[in-house]
Write an enzyme that holds these catalytic residues in place. Sequence first.
Site, mmCIF file in Angstrom:
data_model
loop_
_atom_site.group_PDB
_atom_site.id
_atom_site.type_symbol
_atom_site.label_atom_id
_atom_site.label_comp_id
_atom_site.label_asym_id
_atom_site.label_seq_id
_atom_site.Cartn_x
_atom_site.Cartn_y
_atom_site.Cartn_z
ATOM 1 N N LYS A 14 6.650 5.058 -12.627
ATOM 2 C CA LYS A 14 5.705 5.805 -11.807
ATOM 3 C C LYS A 14 6.219 7.221 -11.539
ATOM 4 C CE LYS A 14 1.983 6.433 -9.489
ATOM 5 N NZ LYS A 14 0.866 6.816 -10.367
ATOM 6 N N HIS A 23 -9.990 21.761 -39.480
ATOM 7 C CA HIS A 23 -8.742 22.367 -39.954
ATOM 8 C C HIS A 23 -7.700 21.322 -40.334
ATOM 9 C CE1 HIS A 23 -10.246 26.310 -39.032
ATOM 10 N NE2 HIS A 23 -10.568 25.901 -37.809
ATOM 11 N N ARG A 56 0.826 -1.208 0.000
ATOM 12 C CA ARG A 56 0.000 0.000 0.000
ATOM 13 C C ARG A 56 0.858 1.256 0.000
ATOM 14 N NH1 ARG A 56 -5.158 -1.344 3.025
ATOM 15 N NH2 ARG A 56 -5.082 0.726 3.881
ATOM 16 N N GLU A 106 -1.390 5.000 -22.892
ATOM 17 C CA GLU A 106 -0.297 4.500 -22.041
ATOM 18 C C GLU A 106 -0.531 3.065 -21.562
ATOM 19 O OE1 GLU A 106 0.514 6.582 -18.315
ATOM 20 O OE2 GLU A 106 -1.547 7.253 -18.239
ATOM 21 N N GLY A 128 -6.731 8.028 8.583
ATOM 22 C CA GLY A 128 -7.756 9.048 8.350
ATOM 23 C C GLY A 128 -7.254 10.409 8.757
ATOM 24 N N GLU A 151 -6.857 13.808 -21.258
ATOM 25 C CA GLU A 151 -6.578 12.839 -20.193
ATOM 26 C C GLU A 151 -7.084 11.449 -20.589
ATOM 27 O OE1 GLU A 151 -4.687 12.688 -17.833
ATOM 28 O OE2 GLU A 151 -5.431 11.155 -16.464
ATOM 29 N N TRP A 162 1.592 6.618 5.949
ATOM 30 C CA TRP A 162 1.776 7.412 4.724
ATOM 31 C C TRP A 162 1.497 8.830 5.164
ATOM 32 C CZ3 TRP A 162 3.151 7.403 -0.339
ATOM 33 C CH2 TRP A 162 2.638 8.397 -1.158
HETATM 34 C C1 F6R Z 1 -0.194 9.418 -16.650
HETATM 35 C C2 F6R Z 1 0.759 9.785 -15.631
HETATM 36 C C3 F6R Z 1 1.835 10.739 -15.967
HETATM 37 C C4 F6R Z 1 2.115 11.693 -14.798
HETATM 38 C C5 F6R Z 1 3.367 12.553 -15.111
HETATM 39 C C6 F6R Z 1 3.630 13.553 -14.008
HETATM 40 O O1 F6R Z 1 -1.109 8.491 -16.180
HETATM 41 O O2 F6R Z 1 0.700 9.293 -14.527
HETATM 42 O O3 F6R Z 1 1.543 11.454 -17.135
HETATM 43 O O4 F6R Z 1 0.994 12.486 -14.591
HETATM 44 O O5 F6R Z 1 4.491 11.726 -15.276
HETATM 45 O O6 F6R Z 1 3.875 12.894 -12.808
HETATM 46 P P1 F6R Z 1 3.757 13.654 -11.434
HETATM 47 O O7 F6R Z 1 2.342 14.068 -11.277
HETATM 48 O O8 F6R Z 1 4.200 12.639 -10.419
HETATM 49 O O9 F6R Z 1 4.676 14.835 -11.502
#
Ligand code: F6R
Length: 612
Positions: free
Chosen positions: A607, A507, A27, A491, A103, A484, A76
């Site tokens: 990530k 266009h 998590r 992706e 929480g 988005e 966290w």
């Molecule tokens: C798409 C995604 C990426 C992030 C980008 C910025 O699903 O996750 O486009 O939004 O790499 O990342 P952060 O928000 O961590 O700066």
Amino acid sequence: MCGIVGFIGQKQAAPILLDGLSRLEYRGYDSAGIAVITPQGTIDLRKSEGRLKVLSDLVHGGADLNGCIGIGHTRWATHGVPNSINSHPHMSEGGKFAVIHNGIVENYVEIKEFLIRQGVHFQSETDTEVIAQLLEFYYNECHDFFETVGRVLRRITGAYALGILCADCPDRMIAVRKDTPLLLGFGEGENYIASDVTALIPYTRDVVYMDDGEMAVLTREGIQVYDPLQQPIEKEHHHIDWDVSAAEKGGYPHFMLKEIFEQPEALRRAISPRLKNGRVVFEDMKLTAEQIRAFTRIFIVACGSSYHVGMLGKYTLERMLRRNVEVQLASEFRYSDPIIDDRTLVIFISQSGETLDTMEALKEAKKRGAYVLSIVNVVGSSIARGSDDVLYTWAGPEIAVATTKAYSTQLAVIDMLALAFGEALGTVDEAEYAAVVSELQKLPEKMETVLAHHEDIQKFAAQHFNHNSIFFIGRNLDYALGLEGSLKLKEISYIHSEAYASGELKHGTISLIEEGTLVIALGTYSKLFEKAMSNVVEVKARGADVLALTTESRREEMLKTVPTVLAIPDTLDMLLPSLGVVPLQLFAYYVALQRGCDIDKPRNLAKSVTVE
Ligand code: F6R
């Protein structure tokens, strides 16, 4: 999200707590701690920053702590930086109580001030410590563990799952739940609490899910649950037959799906503590109304999905503030020789708080004298630390590479920021302010109704997962939403996809539309609905297969032109993208699932993008 584990039985508690916490590691967390009541009737507390392994090594796998009742937590960070002082369990000053908490205590500032006036000394920056101190404060008055917990619950507001130890009562542990998950595990001569069933699977599969407002008293022999009026009740038991790997995702096949479904809860965490008596209150913001009025330029800078939030933020801020807001990609901003001085505000948006392009843009903005406010999910991250002001999104850890709940919470924070700035500048009228606050409060529930229709989207995805190219079209807010939706789809499903501002089709891009091309037409924005419809007619006339997204009140109208329509609940225009994004996330997810993609870890992506 933080993890909670509690144990009472005949065996040593510490190794069981450490093992349970290790099963919650997926998590995400930044510090951990355990506490047990010793045979001498004292509470032995150990905590550490970083991985659980550090804590485990520190206490020799639990061998250093002697006691058969205890609580453990992986934290966290939300209030206060991640370190061992801020990590849980938190103890009361006199050492009588230890508490773990998931929480947010919304009124912790007021309670903390009250307790400080009573002579209580605080150690941490957390909201949770007020619970431990308040427990001891009331216990000193009534000397009754059960009654004390009841008094504390009547005093605090917010969301909480709690595990509580009282040194005077080594035969009992109390657990409480409100708006944050907590479950009870039943064993032979031993019993458990946990925030997630994963923690308990090796120990018991006989569990009871606590409901809001309930309290449970655990002894070695059994568990008694009490309703919100503190009357004893019987609860239904559930048998868990998941394997451990499924349970780690809370029963979901992928983290992405789990995180999509966590969005209403994440929104509640981001919104509710910041709405007080109908006003937006950013207790965590240092900027004053005077400073806000002095800014002559506002930028929003971010990457990827966070940039898409920035685009939506620009529309909302400009409309509410009647000020120019420029939104830029961080990787471009750095090299664009931006016109910035000490009367410029730059808002950075980042889930991870570690994106290198965003961080470098931040350094550039600071170097040029800007005031830097960031909207970040990861507490204590580089971007958070480098900013003059940070507004955390409190989405909890996001594990899937494709962002979902961080996006939604960023959007909610920027909407609230627009209200706060609008109030400071006197540009938002009271009726609109009240309407936005009221709709923000309803947003999590409305999102739940969108999620409840996930099977419709799954069916649609099953019919359309074989396309080579998919277009998203929309205007204004719907255009930013389309960007988005398109990013999510490409992706994780690897299907080529483009998002276009509908008015731009003629266009050039409309030449790509041919018989059978899939176009996802976004027509949620009420002001431009008629225009969105005319673009739908254009692409249909060229043979496109259209899926339309609109609001409930316009569903019938849309159905006259498009046979497949998904509808989201009506709300204020500026909040529609918060609901509209959910079907697009689900569509991307189910298409990727059909295509057998590695959804949580798409190829070539990370990530946190810490390279340029
Ligand atoms: C798409 C995604 C990426 C992030 C980008 C910025 O699903 O996750 O486009 O939004 O790499 O990342 P952060 O928000 O961590 O700066």
